[in-house]
Design an enzyme around this catalytic site. Structure first.
Site, PDB file in Angstrom:
ATOM      1  N   HIS A 147      50.819  37.265  45.370  1.00  0.00           N
ATOM      2  CA  HIS A 147      49.757  37.375  46.582  1.00  0.00           C
ATOM      3  C   HIS A 147      50.458  36.123  47.649  1.00  0.00           C
ATOM      4  O   HIS A 147      50.970  35.230  47.034  1.00  0.00           O
ATOM      5  CB  HIS A 147      48.296  37.028  46.221  1.00  0.00           C
ATOM      6  N   ASP A 224      49.059  31.377  38.775  1.00  0.00           N
ATOM      7  CA  ASP A 224      48.123  32.088  39.585  1.00  0.00           C
ATOM      8  C   ASP A 224      46.912  32.746  38.694  1.00  0.00           C
ATOM      9  O   ASP A 224      47.448  33.915  38.511  1.00  0.00           O
ATOM     10  CB  ASP A 224      48.611  32.756  40.612  1.00  0.00           C
ATOM     11  N   GLN A 227      43.367  36.742  38.943  1.00  0.00           N
ATOM     12  CA  GLN A 227      42.971  37.986  38.658  1.00  0.00           C
ATOM     13  C   GLN A 227      42.997  38.016  37.078  1.00  0.00           C
ATOM     14  O   GLN A 227      42.742  39.062  36.646  1.00  0.00           O
ATOM     15  CB  GLN A 227      43.922  38.969  39.293  1.00  0.00           C
ATOM     16  N   LYS A 250      35.707  35.393  42.740  1.00  0.00           N
ATOM     17  CA  LYS A 250      35.979  36.828  42.295  1.00  0.00           C
ATOM     18  C   LYS A 250      35.480  36.946  40.653  1.00  0.00           C
ATOM     19  O   LYS A 250      35.788  37.679  39.983  1.00  0.00           O
ATOM     20  CB  LYS A 250      37.784  36.843  42.018  1.00  0.00           C
ATOM     21  N   CYS A 390      47.445  41.379  50.901  1.00  0.00           N
ATOM     22  CA  CYS A 390      48.104  40.144  50.831  1.00  0.00           C
ATOM     23  C   CYS A 390      49.310  40.091  49.952  1.00  0.00           C
ATOM     24  O   CYS A 390      49.678  39.025  49.459  1.00  0.00           O
ATOM     25  CB  CYS A 390      47.085  38.906  50.591  1.00  0.00           C
TER      26      CYS A 390
HETATM   27  N1  PLP Z   1      45.924  35.040  44.074  1.00  0.00           N
HETATM   28  C1  PLP Z   1      45.671  36.540  43.486  1.00  0.00           C
HETATM   29  C2  PLP Z   1      46.285  37.141  42.571  1.00  0.00           C
HETATM   30  C3  PLP Z   1      44.607  36.884  44.479  1.00  0.00           C
HETATM   31  O1  PLP Z   1      44.219  37.971  44.021  1.00  0.00           O
HETATM   32  C4  PLP Z   1      43.921  36.273  45.531  1.00  0.00           C
HETATM   33  C5  PLP Z   1      42.760  36.831  46.083  1.00  0.00           C
HETATM   34  O2  PLP Z   1      42.879  38.156  46.397  1.00  0.00           O
HETATM   35  C6  PLP Z   1      44.474  34.877  45.742  1.00  0.00           C
HETATM   36  C7  PLP Z   1      45.455  34.343  44.952  1.00  0.00           C
HETATM   37  C8  PLP Z   1      43.757  34.073  46.774  1.00  0.00           C
HETATM   38  O3  PLP Z   1      42.545  34.108  46.414  1.00  0.00           O
HETATM   39  P1  PLP Z   1      41.389  33.190  47.523  1.00  0.00           P
HETATM   40  O4  PLP Z   1      41.493  34.073  48.905  1.00  0.00           O
HETATM   41  O5  PLP Z   1      40.162  33.392  46.922  1.00  0.00           O
HETATM   42  O6  PLP Z   1      41.960  31.846  47.926  1.00  0.00           O
END
Ligand code: PLP
Length: 435
Positions: A147, A224, A227, A250, A390
């Site tokens: 992401h 990270d 998910q 999430k 993203c």
């Molecule tokens: N990393 C992953 C794999 C994500 O799916 C997301 C959000 O969709 C993020 C990071 C960023 O999360 P946030 O926008 O809640 O900071």
């Protein structure tokens, strides 16, 4: 909450249990465009159960005060609830209480680490932080599946310090190309940032191999877990990562709350990212001394109600059982991927990968733009996400600029997946067939 006594304690959730869970989520019974809502956008943000909504409301009705500051009884109560919430998050991911730092979301948590390393590289944090310095000749490694939140902060850190950015590429099936791991993660690597579950592919990456290699060459690992934390059991200590990040919204909690897990010794060595009130011991006009972690990284008035609501969300998930939620999602995810794969003209990114998955799949429909697919589905009350999610480099790797993403959670039924599949087939008919 209705799931106080699950009928079984292992295996996927039963249909009756999923129905019971759904009754806890007010928004799931709404109608959209005249149809019952089919919410398949939990990868973007989850819906919230009454237990979470009630926790936030009752905090404001009965306990609201600024934490760690006031001398009055309400402030003490709020502080206790706030720190209890931290302990709940710590238990949920297998960490110690003082290894959990509150952030607004995963994005801020990753930036916190990147800016702390950047500040260390400028000499901040003194000798204690010297092992965290980066400069020319050092490398930061990410994967091609990240992401943007786990890519751009590292691009910026590399630009600020002169370190180089390298990446682990993807195979055609969406798995990480681990055959080249030893050539990519070398003794020049200082940090490896890897996604546990891709927000586009839904695949659970075998991160153990990456972590082992990173540690073998002395690099730190940031996971990270955005998910993965909502969807499967996560133990940061067993995985042996140095940092992990996730977002509350999430995983059934409100927006505005996330967490950084950092290994105790690392947090203790790190200079702060944000500075200001609540993170200091003594301040003069010229200098300041900082609190130990986690407070060192929690400048300013804290998001107390959101933290307490995140703890309520975790209690809700834990009462059902993360292994059972993971099993449910695996079933739903398989139905989704297998059903999409047999629709002519549909390609599921990572659909053939031999890896376990969560209930999420992104797909391309030949000749039909994802925005048209999303619009058609929305007319039937089916909410999906469209675009690059993203993750532009990942989409480029698969030769597409955008996809449609359906993402499930513990409240998703098999019938909802079937409605999505029928909707996709009808979209193709409507546009005169996939080209
Ligand atoms: N990393 C992953 C794999 C994500 O799916 C997301 C959000 O969709 C993020 C990071 C960023 O999360 P946030 O926008 O809640 O900071």
């Amino acid at each position: 909450m209705t799931i106080s006594a699950p009928a079984t304690t292992s295996g996927p959730l039963t249909d009756a249990e999923v129905r019971g869970i759904r009754a806890d989520f007010p928004l799931l019974s709404t109608k959209v465009n005249g149809h019952p809502l089919v919410y398949l956008d939990s990868g973007a943000t989850s819906q919230k159960p009454l237990a979470v909504l009630d926790a936030e409301r009752s905090y404001y009705e009965a306990h609201n005060a600024a934490v760690h500051r006031g001398a009055h009884a309400l402030a003490a109560e709020a502080t206790e609830l706030f720190e209890d919430a931290r302990a709940t998050v710590a238990r949920f991911v297998g960490a110690h209480d003082d290894e959990i730092v509150w952030t607004s979301n995963a994005t801020e948590a990753i930036n916190l680490v990147a800016y702390a390393l950047s500040n260390a590289s400028l000499g901040r944090g003194g000798e204690a932080a010297s092992a965290l310095r980066l400069g020319p000749g050092d490398e930061i490694v990410v994967t091609e599946a990240e992401h943007h939140a786990n890519l751009i902060p590292w691009q910026e850190l590399a630009a600020r310090t002169g370190a180089a950015l390298r990446f682990i590429p993807l195979e055609d099936d969406g798995t990480l190309r681990l055959a080249e791991l030893d050539e990519i993660v070398t003794d020049r690597a200082k940090l490896v940032a890897v996604t546990h579950v891709s927000n586009v592919l839904g695949l659970i990456n075998p991160v153990e191999d990456v972590i082992a290699r990173a540690h073998a060459v002395g690099a730190l690992v940031l996971l990270d877990a955005c998910q993965s934390a909502p969807h499967l059991p996560l133990d940061v200590t067993a995985l042996d990562v140095d940092f992990a990040v996730f977002s509350g919204h999430k995983m059934l909690a409100p927006t505005g709350i996330g967490a950084l897990y950092g290994r105790r010794e690392l947090l203790a060595a790190m200079p702060p990212f944000l500075t200001g009130g609540s993170m200091i011991t003594t301040v003069s006009m010229e200098t300041a001394a900082y609190m130990p972690p986690p407070q060192r990284f929690e400048a300013g008035t804290q998001r107390v109600s959101q933290a307490i609501a995140l703890a309520a969300a975790i209690d809700y998930l834990t009462a059902i059982g993360m292994p059972r939620i993971a099993a449910h999602e695996h079933e739903v995810g398989r139905r989704l991927v297998d059903g999409l794969a047999v629709i002519p003209g549909v390609r599921v990114l990572g659909g053939d990968a031999p890896l376990p998955r969560v209930g999420l799949a992104s797909f391309d429909v030949a000749g039909i733009h994802s925005h048209d697919v999303g619009q058609f589905l929305d007319d039937r009350g089916i909410a999906v996400r469209v675009g690059h999610h993203c993750a532009q480099p990942l989409h480029r790797r698969f030769g597409v600029t955008s996809t449609t993403r359906a993402s499930a959670y513990l409240y998703t039924t098999a019938d909802e997946v079937d409605q999505l599949l029928a909707g996709v087939a009808d979209t193709i008919d409507f546009f005169g067939g996939a080209r």
